[in-house]
Design a protein around this motif. Sequence first.
Motif, PDB file in Angstrom:
ATOM      1  N   GLY A  71      -6.194 -17.593  16.073  1.00  0.00           N
ATOM      2  CA  GLY A  71      -6.583 -17.847  17.612  1.00  0.00           C
ATOM      3  C   GLY A  71      -5.738 -17.062  18.540  1.00  0.00           C
ATOM      4  N   ARG A  72      -4.187 -16.990  18.300  1.00  0.00           N
ATOM      5  CA  ARG A  72      -3.454 -16.305  19.284  1.00  0.00           C
ATOM      6  C   ARG A  72      -3.720 -14.647  19.134  1.00  0.00           C
ATOM      7  NH1 ARG A  72      -0.638 -17.237  23.417  1.00  0.00           N
ATOM      8  NH2 ARG A  72       1.146 -16.100  22.758  1.00  0.00           N
ATOM      9  N   PHE A  73      -4.120 -14.475  17.821  1.00  0.00           N
ATOM     10  CA  PHE A  73      -4.311 -12.829  17.609  1.00  0.00           C
ATOM     11  C   PHE A  73      -5.756 -12.622  18.296  1.00  0.00           C
ATOM     12  CE2 PHE A  73      -6.793  -9.837  15.131  1.00  0.00           C
ATOM     13  CZ  PHE A  73      -5.860  -8.378  15.134  1.00  0.00           C
ATOM     14  N   VAL A  74      -6.921 -13.604  18.205  1.00  0.00           N
ATOM     15  CA  VAL A  74      -8.160 -13.061  19.053  1.00  0.00           C
ATOM     16  C   VAL A  74      -7.990 -13.172  20.361  1.00  0.00           C
ATOM     17  CG1 VAL A  74     -10.429 -14.116  19.349  1.00  0.00           C
ATOM     18  CG2 VAL A  74      -9.651 -14.108  17.196  1.00  0.00           C
ATOM     19  N   SER A  75      -7.093 -14.111  20.872  1.00  0.00           N
ATOM     20  CA  SER A  75      -6.729 -14.022  22.514  1.00  0.00           C
ATOM     21  C   SER A  75      -5.975 -12.877  22.932  1.00  0.00           C
ATOM     22  CB  SER A  75      -5.949 -15.239  22.948  1.00  0.00           C
ATOM     23  OG  SER A  75      -4.563 -15.417  22.192  1.00  0.00           O
ATOM     24  N   GLY A  76      -5.262 -12.382  22.072  1.00  0.00           N
ATOM     25  CA  GLY A  76      -4.414 -11.000  22.374  1.00  0.00           C
ATOM     26  C   GLY A  76      -5.475  -9.775  22.300  1.00  0.00           C
ATOM     27  N   CYS A  77      -6.499 -10.093  21.524  1.00  0.00           N
ATOM     28  CA  CYS A  77      -7.562  -8.926  21.421  1.00  0.00           C
ATOM     29  C   CYS A  77      -8.384  -8.851  22.854  1.00  0.00           C
ATOM     30  CB  CYS A  77      -8.335  -9.119  20.433  1.00  0.00           C
ATOM     31  SG  CYS A  77      -7.505  -8.566  18.423  1.00  0.00           S
ATOM     32  N   ALA A  78      -8.645 -10.117  23.194  1.00  0.00           N
ATOM     33  CA  ALA A  78      -9.388 -10.307  24.255  1.00  0.00           C
ATOM     34  C   ALA A  78      -8.612  -9.815  25.649  1.00  0.00           C
ATOM     35  CB  ALA A  78      -9.682 -11.890  24.470  1.00  0.00           C
ATOM     36  N   SER A  79      -7.183 -10.030  25.533  1.00  0.00           N
ATOM     37  CA  SER A  79      -6.337  -9.748  26.827  1.00  0.00           C
ATOM     38  C   SER A  79      -6.576  -8.384  26.691  1.00  0.00           C
ATOM     39  CB  SER A  79      -5.120 -10.177  26.634  1.00  0.00           C
ATOM     40  OG  SER A  79      -5.240 -11.713  26.630  1.00  0.00           O
ATOM     41  N   GLY A  80      -6.445  -7.503  25.753  1.00  0.00           N
ATOM     42  CA  GLY A  80      -6.448  -6.075  25.611  1.00  0.00           C
ATOM     43  C   GLY A  80      -7.667  -5.389  26.529  1.00  0.00           C
ATOM     44  N   LEU A  81      -8.762  -5.953  25.674  1.00  0.00           N
ATOM     45  CA  LEU A  81     -10.085  -5.605  26.281  1.00  0.00           C
ATOM     46  C   LEU A  81     -10.498  -5.978  27.762  1.00  0.00           C
ATOM     47  CD1 LEU A  81     -12.120  -6.016  22.929  1.00  0.00           C
ATOM     48  CD2 LEU A  81     -11.219  -3.849  23.734  1.00  0.00           C
ATOM     49  N   GLY A  82      -9.870  -7.163  28.190  1.00  0.00           N
ATOM     50  CA  GLY A  82     -10.216  -7.672  29.545  1.00  0.00           C
ATOM     51  C   GLY A  82      -9.493  -6.945  30.485  1.00  0.00           C
ATOM     52  N   LEU A  83      -8.119  -6.359  30.225  1.00  0.00           N
ATOM     53  CA  LEU A  83      -7.497  -5.794  31.235  1.00  0.00           C
ATOM     54  C   LEU A  83      -7.900  -4.223  31.497  1.00  0.00           C
ATOM     55  CD1 LEU A  83      -3.817  -6.873  30.311  1.00  0.00           C
ATOM     56  CD2 LEU A  83      -4.907  -7.524  32.295  1.00  0.00           C
ATOM     57  N   VAL A  84      -8.460  -3.836  30.640  1.00  0.00           N
ATOM     58  CA  VAL A  84      -8.993  -2.417  30.763  1.00  0.00           C
ATOM     59  C   VAL A  84     -10.389  -2.562  31.384  1.00  0.00           C
ATOM     60  CG1 VAL A  84      -9.938  -0.315  29.236  1.00  0.00           C
ATOM     61  CG2 VAL A  84      -7.852  -1.465  28.675  1.00  0.00           C
ATOM     62  N   GLY A  85     -11.029  -3.529  31.088  1.00  0.00           N
ATOM     63  CA  GLY A  85     -12.406  -3.476  31.738  1.00  0.00           C
ATOM     64  C   GLY A  85     -12.182  -3.906  33.402  1.00  0.00           C
ATOM     65  N   ALA A  86     -11.194  -4.898  33.442  1.00  0.00           N
ATOM     66  CA  ALA A  86     -10.808  -5.225  34.902  1.00  0.00           C
ATOM     67  C   ALA A  86     -10.525  -4.088  35.862  1.00  0.00           C
ATOM     68  CB  ALA A  86      -9.952  -6.374  34.971  1.00  0.00           C
ATOM     69  N   VAL A  87      -9.515  -3.385  35.161  1.00  0.00           N
ATOM     70  CA  VAL A  87      -8.984  -2.058  35.969  1.00  0.00           C
ATOM     71  C   VAL A  87     -10.195  -1.057  36.170  1.00  0.00           C
ATOM     72  CG1 VAL A  87      -7.309  -0.242  35.995  1.00  0.00           C
ATOM     73  CG2 VAL A  87      -6.651  -2.736  35.443  1.00  0.00           C
ATOM     74  N   SER A  88     -10.761  -0.939  34.964  1.00  0.00           N
ATOM     75  CA  SER A  88     -12.078   0.172  35.232  1.00  0.00           C
ATOM     76  C   SER A  88     -12.931  -0.224  36.212  1.00  0.00           C
ATOM     77  CB  SER A  88     -12.704   0.497  34.024  1.00  0.00           C
ATOM     78  OG  SER A  88     -11.387   0.763  33.095  1.00  0.00           O
ATOM     79  N   TYR A  89     -13.304  -1.610  36.406  1.00  0.00           N
ATOM     80  CA  TYR A  89     -14.422  -2.003  37.080  1.00  0.00           C
ATOM     81  C   TYR A  89     -13.903  -2.177  38.619  1.00  0.00           C
ATOM     82  CZ  TYR A  89     -17.782  -5.440  38.911  1.00  0.00           C
ATOM     83  OH  TYR A  89     -18.777  -6.069  39.623  1.00  0.00           O
ATOM     84  N   LEU A  90     -12.781  -2.398  38.855  1.00  0.00           N
ATOM     85  CA  LEU A  90     -12.182  -2.681  40.281  1.00  0.00           C
ATOM     86  C   LEU A  90     -12.115  -1.137  40.874  1.00  0.00           C
ATOM     87  CD1 LEU A  90      -9.896  -5.547  40.615  1.00  0.00           C
ATOM     88  CD2 LEU A  90     -12.284  -5.306  41.246  1.00  0.00           C
TER      89      LEU A  90
END
Length: 306
Positions: free
Chosen positions: A141-160
């Motif tokens: 679960g911690r590994f999956v949440s780490g993967c989600a954080s990595g993708l989400g940060l890139v997506g949020a910065v690109s989006y904004l």
Amino acid sequence: MSPSITDESDENDQHDDSSEAIINSEHQRHNTDEDFSSYGLSRSLVIATIYASISGLLFGYQLGVTTGALHSLQSSLDLSNSQTESVTSIFFLGLMIASPFGGEACDRFGRRKCILYTDGVFIFASLILLFAPGINILLIGRFVSGCASGLGLVGAVSYLTELAGSGDHSHRGALVSTVEASVSLGFLIAYLTSYLLLKFVNMEESWRLLFGLGTGLLSGLQWWGLRKMPESPEWLAQHGFYEKAEEAMRWIGDTSTHELKTQRDDENEQRGIGLLVSLKLSVSQYWRQILIIAFLAVAEQFSGHM
């Protein structure tokens, strides 16, 4: 005659009251838009920024919540020191593995959809953490949440970056910086939540609520709000959806939608020519800063910081 006149008068009064309520509502909404426009921002752009910045909030929460959850985690699952350290470090492993693929995911699915997909991954990870029977499932679960954080940060910065860049460029830096500011806010929320649980609840397995429930609530809030937001106009134009790109630009308050296709083709051509040159210039100009950042990132992992 008098009763009918009275009824007609009451209906007119009710109609006047409802009309006045509608006018007041429209006036309040107009004032809100004016308040934001005084800063050169539209209300829609501010709302999109708030929802996208939850990606930074999730990242900060994942980092900060570990400190508050480790005590109950050790006593509940009887973990050794190495197992406890693995709970922290495996999150960074997932972050490191997934982050390089964030750009590809944003280009393929879209900036907004990439964030929505990572919210789904976060919710899946929160369920794993909430019902983990042992250390092995917890690490997954911690590994999956780490993967989600990595993708989400890139997506949020690109989006904004692209959403703010479609209109007044003077506010792009401030809007993108909200993701970084949200990381610190995520730390604060994690520490406060941990303190309140230890102070008033004092559950032996409070780590399940901290890891699982907190992550699920934040990601669910972002998914609920961001699904109403438009896709990045720049991504839409790059993929040939010019009408949707113009609609998205109008939605964020940018009316300069004429000749969008021509401008986008010219910009893509310039990017293709100058990408390699600009990359070489950046490395040659900022190599000292790059070395310092790399050294600090590596040294921090050997300093016992958690």
